[in-house]
Design a protein around this motif. Structure first.
Motif, PDB file in Angstrom:
ATOM      1  N   LEU A  31      31.576  35.752  40.380  1.00 32.82           N
ATOM      2  CA  LEU A  31      32.366  34.944  41.296  1.00 32.82           C
ATOM      3  C   LEU A  31      31.530  34.484  42.486  1.00 32.82           C
ATOM      4  CD1 LEU A  31      35.586  37.143  41.379  1.00 32.82           C
ATOM      5  CD2 LEU A  31      35.314  34.957  40.210  1.00 32.82           C
ATOM      6  N   PHE A  32      31.812  33.258  42.942  1.00 27.98           N
ATOM      7  CA  PHE A  32      31.227  32.787  44.194  1.00 27.98           C
ATOM      8  C   PHE A  32      32.239  31.919  44.907  1.00 27.98           C
ATOM      9  CE2 PHE A  32      30.123  29.391  41.267  1.00 27.98           C
ATOM     10  CZ  PHE A  32      30.245  28.230  42.025  1.00 27.98           C
ATOM     11  N   VAL A  33      32.009  31.676  46.182  1.00 29.20           N
ATOM     12  CA  VAL A  33      32.928  30.904  47.014  1.00 29.20           C
ATOM     13  C   VAL A  33      32.283  29.579  47.380  1.00 29.20           C
ATOM     14  CG1 VAL A  33      34.187  30.851  49.201  1.00 29.20           C
ATOM     15  CG2 VAL A  33      34.030  32.987  47.913  1.00 29.20           C
ATOM     16  N   ALA A  34      32.991  28.489  47.075  1.00 28.28           N
ATOM     17  CA  ALA A  34      32.527  27.150  47.438  1.00 28.28           C
ATOM     18  C   ALA A  34      33.292  26.699  48.677  1.00 28.28           C
ATOM     19  CB  ALA A  34      32.767  26.182  46.286  1.00 28.28           C
ATOM     20  N   LEU A  36      28.878  36.954  54.344  1.00 34.85           N
ATOM     21  CA  LEU A  36      30.015  37.674  54.919  1.00 34.85           C
ATOM     22  C   LEU A  36      31.327  37.056  54.447  1.00 34.85           C
ATOM     23  CD1 LEU A  36      31.061  39.809  56.996  1.00 34.85           C
ATOM     24  CD2 LEU A  36      31.057  37.937  58.648  1.00 34.85           C
ATOM     25  N   ILE A  37      31.440  35.731  54.541  1.00 30.41           N
ATOM     26  CA  ILE A  37      32.648  35.038  54.099  1.00 30.41           C
ATOM     27  C   ILE A  37      32.854  35.244  52.605  1.00 30.41           C
ATOM     28  CG2 ILE A  37      33.674  32.748  53.734  1.00 30.41           C
ATOM     29  CD1 ILE A  37      32.338  31.945  56.432  1.00 30.41           C
ATOM     30  N   GLU A  38      31.808  35.065  51.823  1.00 26.05           N
ATOM     31  CA  GLU A  38      31.916  35.218  50.373  1.00 26.05           C
ATOM     32  C   GLU A  38      32.335  36.631  49.990  1.00 26.05           C
ATOM     33  OE1 GLU A  38      28.531  34.811  47.222  1.00 26.05           O
ATOM     34  OE2 GLU A  38      29.448  32.842  47.579  1.00 26.05           O
ATOM     35  N   ASP A  39      31.733  37.641  50.603  1.00 24.18           N
ATOM     36  CA  ASP A  39      32.070  39.035  50.282  1.00 24.18           C
ATOM     37  C   ASP A  39      33.537  39.337  50.570  1.00 24.18           C
ATOM     38  OD1 ASP A  39      29.450  39.449  49.489  1.00 24.18           O
ATOM     39  OD2 ASP A  39      28.897  40.601  51.283  1.00 24.18           O
ATOM     40  N   PHE A  40      34.048  38.877  51.723  1.00 23.55           N
ATOM     41  CA  PHE A  40      35.438  39.143  52.081  1.00 23.55           C
ATOM     42  C   PHE A  40      36.399  38.411  51.149  1.00 23.55           C
ATOM     43  CE2 PHE A  40      33.838  40.859  56.017  1.00 23.55           C
ATOM     44  CZ  PHE A  40      34.798  41.792  56.388  1.00 23.55           C
ATOM     45  N   VAL A  41      36.143  37.147  50.844  1.00 25.31           N
ATOM     46  CA  VAL A  41      37.042  36.368  50.006  1.00 25.31           C
ATOM     47  C   VAL A  41      37.047  36.903  48.575  1.00 25.31           C
ATOM     48  CG1 VAL A  41      37.493  34.085  49.027  1.00 25.31           C
ATOM     49  CG2 VAL A  41      36.935  34.295  51.447  1.00 25.31           C
ATOM     50  N   VAL A  42      35.883  37.198  48.014  1.00 26.07           N
ATOM     51  CA  VAL A  42      35.822  37.737  46.647  1.00 26.07           C
ATOM     52  C   VAL A  42      36.505  39.104  46.580  1.00 26.07           C
ATOM     53  CG1 VAL A  42      34.264  38.599  44.856  1.00 26.07           C
ATOM     54  CG2 VAL A  42      33.838  36.368  45.901  1.00 26.07           C
ATOM     55  N   ALA A  43      36.306  39.961  47.570  1.00 27.06           N
ATOM     56  CA  ALA A  43      36.958  41.275  47.584  1.00 27.06           C
ATOM     57  C   ALA A  43      38.468  41.133  47.616  1.00 27.06           C
ATOM     58  CB  ALA A  43      36.462  42.095  48.772  1.00 27.06           C
ATOM     59  N   LYS A  44      38.972  40.237  48.426  1.00 27.24           N
ATOM     60  CA  LYS A  44      40.427  40.024  48.511  1.00 27.24           C
ATOM     61  C   LYS A  44      40.952  39.463  47.196  1.00 27.24           C
ATOM     62  CE  LYS A  44      44.299  39.891  50.875  1.00 27.24           C
ATOM     63  NZ  LYS A  44      44.933  41.073  51.429  1.00 27.24           N
ATOM     64  N   TYR A  45      40.225  38.530  46.594  1.00 21.10           N
ATOM     65  CA  TYR A  45      40.626  37.980  45.296  1.00 21.10           C
ATOM     66  C   TYR A  45      40.704  39.106  44.256  1.00 21.10           C
ATOM     67  CZ  TYR A  45      40.211  35.778  40.742  1.00 21.10           C
ATOM     68  OH  TYR A  45      40.411  35.436  39.431  1.00 21.10           O
ATOM     69  N   GLN A  46      39.695  39.959  44.197  1.00 19.85           N
ATOM     70  CA  GLN A  46      39.668  41.035  43.209  1.00 19.85           C
ATOM     71  C   GLN A  46      40.774  42.059  43.485  1.00 19.85           C
ATOM     72  OE1 GLN A  46      35.493  42.031  43.568  1.00 19.85           O
ATOM     73  NE2 GLN A  46      35.009  40.834  41.730  1.00 19.85           N
ATOM     74  N   GLU A  47      41.100  42.265  44.746  1.00 16.94           N
ATOM     75  CA  GLU A  47      42.168  43.204  45.112  1.00 16.94           C
ATOM     76  C   GLU A  47      43.525  42.683  44.651  1.00 16.94           C
ATOM     77  OE1 GLU A  47      44.274  43.854  49.318  1.00 16.94           O
ATOM     78  OE2 GLU A  47      42.165  44.449  49.289  1.00 16.94           O
TER      79      GLU A  47
END
Length: 77
Positions: A43-46, A64-75
């Motif tokens: 996963l990556f954030v565009a 930082l933004i990518e890590d937070f968004v991907v973690a929330k998506y996976q949660e």
């Protein structure tokens, strides 16, 4: 800088686009339409479509933004 809110809207299709996210930074700056995409390496954030009108100015902030968004998506998914 602190990401103080993340909202994920899951996309239920078989496409590479998995979700659309909005984030709030320091309870005072919002960025909408970040896209969570399934790439060849995961996963990556565009950033928002067409033209980056709001974007990180260095790799550390982008990560930082990518890590937070991907973690929330996976949660949530």
């Amino acid at each position: 800088m602190e990401i103080t809110d993340i909202r994920i809207r899951k996309i239920n299709t078989d496409s590479r686009l998995k979700a659309v996210a909005s984030i709030t930074i320091d309870n005072c700056f919002a960025i909408h339409e970040l896209r969570v995409i399934e790439g060849k390496e995961g996963l990556f954030v565009a950033m928002p479509t067409f033209k980056d009108i709001a974007h990180p100015i260095n790799a550390e902030t982008r990560k930082l933004i990518e890590d937070f968004v991907v973690a929330k998506y996976q949660e949530e998914c």
